[in-house]
Design an enzyme around this catalytic site. Structure first.
Site, mmCIF file in Angstrom:
data_model
loop_
_atom_site.group_PDB
_atom_site.id
_atom_site.type_symbol
_atom_site.label_atom_id
_atom_site.label_comp_id
_atom_site.label_asym_id
_atom_site.label_seq_id
_atom_site.Cartn_x
_atom_site.Cartn_y
_atom_site.Cartn_z
ATOM 1 N N GLU A 33 0.845 -1.197 0.000
ATOM 2 C CA GLU A 33 0.000 0.000 0.000
ATOM 3 C C GLU A 33 0.876 1.241 0.000
ATOM 4 O O GLU A 33 1.754 1.400 0.835
ATOM 5 C CB GLU A 33 -0.925 -0.009 1.226
ATOM 6 N N HIS A 445 -44.619 -6.858 10.718
ATOM 7 C CA HIS A 445 -45.430 -5.651 10.724
ATOM 8 C C HIS A 445 -45.180 -4.897 12.027
ATOM 9 O O HIS A 445 -45.109 -5.526 13.081
ATOM 10 C CB HIS A 445 -46.910 -6.019 10.622
HETATM 11 C C1 LIG Z 1 -16.890 10.017 -2.473
HETATM 12 C C2 LIG Z 1 -17.060 8.551 -2.801
HETATM 13 C C3 LIG Z 1 -18.107 7.841 -2.229
HETATM 14 C C4 LIG Z 1 -18.260 6.486 -2.505
HETATM 15 N N1 LIG Z 1 -19.295 5.827 -1.919
HETATM 16 C C5 LIG Z 1 -19.464 4.519 -2.175
HETATM 17 C C6 LIG Z 1 -20.504 3.795 -1.537
HETATM 18 O O1 LIG Z 1 -21.262 4.336 -0.739
HETATM 19 N N2 LIG Z 1 -20.630 2.480 -1.817
HETATM 20 C C7 LIG Z 1 -19.800 1.840 -2.710
HETATM 21 O O2 LIG Z 1 -19.968 0.647 -2.936
HETATM 22 N N3 LIG Z 1 -18.802 2.507 -3.328
HETATM 23 C C8 LIG Z 1 -18.612 3.824 -3.077
HETATM 24 N N4 LIG Z 1 -17.577 4.480 -3.666
HETATM 25 C C9 LIG Z 1 -16.698 3.730 -4.590
HETATM 26 C C10 LIG Z 1 -15.685 2.890 -3.801
HETATM 27 O O3 LIG Z 1 -14.923 3.720 -2.976
HETATM 28 C C11 LIG Z 1 -14.807 2.103 -4.756
HETATM 29 O O4 LIG Z 1 -15.611 1.347 -5.629
HETATM 30 C C12 LIG Z 1 -13.888 1.149 -4.004
HETATM 31 O O5 LIG Z 1 -13.072 1.842 -3.088
HETATM 32 C C13 LIG Z 1 -13.011 0.363 -4.982
HETATM 33 O O6 LIG Z 1 -12.205 -0.504 -4.248
HETATM 34 P P1 LIG Z 1 -10.800 -1.003 -4.802
HETATM 35 O O7 LIG Z 1 -10.306 -1.963 -3.776
HETATM 36 O O8 LIG Z 1 -10.944 -1.457 -6.196
HETATM 37 O O9 LIG Z 1 -9.849 0.275 -4.863
HETATM 38 P P2 LIG Z 1 -9.554 1.484 -3.877
HETATM 39 O O10 LIG Z 1 -10.460 1.553 -2.737
HETATM 40 O O11 LIG Z 1 -9.456 2.700 -4.750
HETATM 41 O O12 LIG Z 1 -8.111 1.140 -3.296
HETATM 42 C C14 LIG Z 1 -6.977 1.100 -4.094
HETATM 43 C C15 LIG Z 1 -5.755 1.201 -3.217
HETATM 44 O O13 LIG Z 1 -4.616 0.898 -3.997
HETATM 45 C C16 LIG Z 1 -3.543 1.742 -3.613
HETATM 46 N N5 LIG Z 1 -2.575 1.779 -4.708
HETATM 47 C C17 LIG Z 1 -2.760 2.228 -5.980
HETATM 48 N N6 LIG Z 1 -1.665 2.034 -6.723
HETATM 49 C C18 LIG Z 1 -0.749 1.457 -5.905
HETATM 50 C C19 LIG Z 1 0.575 0.995 -6.091
HETATM 51 N N7 LIG Z 1 1.202 1.062 -7.278
HETATM 52 N N8 LIG Z 1 1.219 0.463 -5.032
HETATM 53 C C20 LIG Z 1 0.620 0.359 -3.814
HETATM 54 N N9 LIG Z 1 -0.648 0.768 -3.595
HETATM 55 C C21 LIG Z 1 -1.321 1.289 -4.635
HETATM 56 C C22 LIG Z 1 -4.229 3.054 -3.345
HETATM 57 O O14 LIG Z 1 -3.415 3.880 -2.519
HETATM 58 C C23 LIG Z 1 -5.502 2.586 -2.643
HETATM 59 O O15 LIG Z 1 -5.307 2.502 -1.259
HETATM 60 C C24 LIG Z 1 -17.373 5.836 -3.394
HETATM 61 C C25 LIG Z 1 -16.310 6.544 -3.968
HETATM 62 C C26 LIG Z 1 -16.146 7.881 -3.671
HETATM 63 C C27 LIG Z 1 -15.000 8.621 -4.284
#
Ligand SMILES: Cc1cc2nc3c(=O)[nH]c(=O)nc-3n(C[C@H](O)[C@H](O)[C@H](O)COP(=O)(O)OP(=O)(O)OC[C@H]3O[C@@H](n4cnc5c(N)ncnc54)[C@H](O)[C@@H]3O)c2cc1C
Length: 466
Positions: A33, A445
């Site tokens: 991370e 209910h």
């Molecule tokens: C304001 C907002 C509200 C949201 N609300 C919702 C909701 O209510 N419900 C819902 O289902 N979804 C919601 N989402 C969407 C949700 O946040 C994402 O779909 C979800 O976080 C995706 O998960 P992920 O594990 O694919 O990636 P992410 O959560 O984006 O995590 C990716 C991680 O990878 C790390 N990373 C990237 N590249 C590297 C690298 N080269 N080396 C090491 N680490 C790296 C990043 O630092 C990050 O920590 C919301 C998004 C936003 C912006």
């Protein structure tokens, strides 16, 4: 000998859940991370902080407008925004600590730094100018997504903000202009409207919530307008300038025509998210992207490079935390020789406004386009006893069932707690259930969920309370 069975790059809901499941299945796992805290977008600048502010601002609005009619007399509530932001931060910290605990509990090594794929079985982790190469049997890319930007509009996270800046404004803007009427724009618009901002939403399409059921979106728009939202649909923002005091947004009809200028104090750019693959070294390693910049995978999450898989926002499909989590579990199970699988037909979507909007399965528009004959059962919350006594009757439940087989194909809800109520529809649909099955299931209910049962009865034209 590889040091690890699995290295997961990224600790969002996709990555950390994948790591936990792989560890449960006996693999030796590490996560990489690059952020200071674990949990990804979801925990740090996404789902969790936005839900904390939605909850707190809803309480603020309820205290101001709903308590008196229930006989709870208080003096007008005052906004203490730093305290509300502190409430949000406590929620983030608690959840981040929870992920750290899960890593320890499952004996998962946490490697802080930026991950780069050097080839099959090799990940370079770099931090503070130092780097090390980790050997692993398999790699899962779970690097998520980043905000999408609008050409010519510079985000400074102070006055022109993305969702990240909108979660940390120092005061409620007098006038907030939201670009994009998707889920995040409407949720964050709701937060600031409740805290005192005048909110206008500009949307390129002629509707809000693209992709959701059209009837649901129309009714929801009317509800938001009653709350004070202003919408400018079929319009595009072509530039934002500052005259020192205010921001001047230039807005043109999407189809072309005369431009107008709208003044705002803060502009929130909320036009979607893009997959994040920076610094991963994908091209050099031989991991292909699709035509939208997402990591290309097959039906088993495998990329074009042997031993490298990808999940979550960085691959195709809805950008939702629970979709990322389910993919994380599925890929871990596949690596353990099991039949990991995600049913993309049953992924719920929720807008956490008041009222909430939730949906699973097909919309009416999708069924029409696919030429599927369907029946509709609808039930309004105005006819639901619990909603009536609570005086929260906005919205309805809509069930779409196959006209021949009665199998439920889609469920759409506008109403308080819609995000909790959708899950009985998800379970039903996972089991291929019919509207009749739902209609004959006893519901407690008085609950708002009785409206789901009534909508199922309405598919067979026999709702009781309507
Ligand atoms: C304001 C907002 C509200 C949201 N609300 C919702 C909701 O209510 N419900 C819902 O289902 N979804 C919601 N989402 C969407 C949700 O946040 C994402 O779909 C979800 O976080 C995706 O998960 P992920 O594990 O694919 O990636 P992410 O959560 O984006 O995590 C990716 C991680 O990878 C790390 N990373 C990237 N590249 C590297 C690298 N080269 N080396 C090491 N680490 C790296 C990043 O630092 C990050 O920590 C919301 C998004 C936003 C912006």
């Amino acid at each position: 000998m590889a040091t690890y069975d699995l290295v997961v790059i990224g600790t969002g809901p996709g990555g950390y859940v994948c790591a936990v499941r792989a560890s449960q299945l006996g693999m030796k796992v590490a996560v990489v991370e690059k952020n200071a805290s674990l949990g990804g977008t979801c925990l740090n600048v996404g789902c969790m902080p936005s839900k904390a502010l939605l909850h707190a601002s809803e309480m603020f609005e309820e205290a101001a407008h709903s308590f008196a009619k229930m006989g709870v007399s208080i003096s007008a509530p005052k906004l203490d925004l730093p305290a509300m932001m502190n409430f949000k931060q406590q929620g983030i910290d608690g959840n981040v600590k929870g992920v750290e605990f899960l890593m320890k509990k499952n004996k998962i090594d946490v490697l802080k730094g930026s991950g780069k794929i050097l080839g099959t079985g090799k990940v370079e982790v770099s931090a503070d100018g130092k780097s090390q190469v980790i050997e692993t049997k398999n790699i899962v890319i779970a690097t998520g997504s980043d905000i999408a930007r609008l050409k010519g509009i510079e985000i400074d996270e102070k006055r022109i903000v993305s969702s990240t800046g909108a979660l940390s404004l120092e005061k409620a803007p007098g006038r907030l202009l939201v670009i994009g009427a998707g889920v995040i724009g409407l949720e964050l618009g709701s937060v600031w409207r409740r805290l005192g901002s005048e909110v206008m939403v500009v949307e390129f399409l002629d509707r809000i919530l693209p992709g959701m059921d059209g009837e649901v979106a129309r009714q929801f728009q009317r509800i938001l307008e009653k709350q004070g939202f202003a919408f400018k649909l079929g319009s595009k923002v072509t530039g934002v300038e500052s005259n020192g005091k205010a921001l001047l947004a230039k807005i043109e009809p999407a189809a072309g025509g005369a431009a107008e200028t709208i003044e705002a104090d803060v502009v929130l750019v909320c036009i979607g998210r893009v997959p994040y693959t920076d610094g991963l070294g994908l091209k050099e390693a031989g991991v292909a992207l699709d035509n939208r910049g997402r990591v290309q995978i097959d039906a088993h999450f495998a990329t074009t490079l042997k031993g490298v898989y990808a999940i979550g926002d960085v691959v195709a499909g809805p950008m939702l935390a629970h979709k990322a989590e389910d993919e994380g579990v599925a890929v871990a199970e596949i690596l353990a020789g099991q039949a990991g699988h995600v049913n993309y037909d049953v992924i719920p979507g929720v807008v956490y406004t008041t009222p909430e909007v939730s949906s699973v399965g097909k919309t009416e528009e999708e069924l029409k386009q696919a030429g599927v004959a369907y029946t509709v059962g609808k039930f309004p919350f105005t006819a639901n006893g619990r909603s009536k006594v609570n005086q929260t009757t906005d919205g309805f439940v809509k069930i779409l069932a196959d006209a021949k087989t009665d199998r439920v194909l889609g469920v759409h809800i506008v109403g308080r707690e819609a995000g909790e109520m959708i899950h009985e529809a998800c379970v039903l649909m996972e089991f291929g259930g019919s509207a009749e099955d739902l209609a004959r299931t006893c519901h407690a209910h008085p609950t708002r969920s009785e409206a789901v049962k009534e909508a199922a009865l309405a598919v067979g034209k026999r709702a009781i309370h309507m």
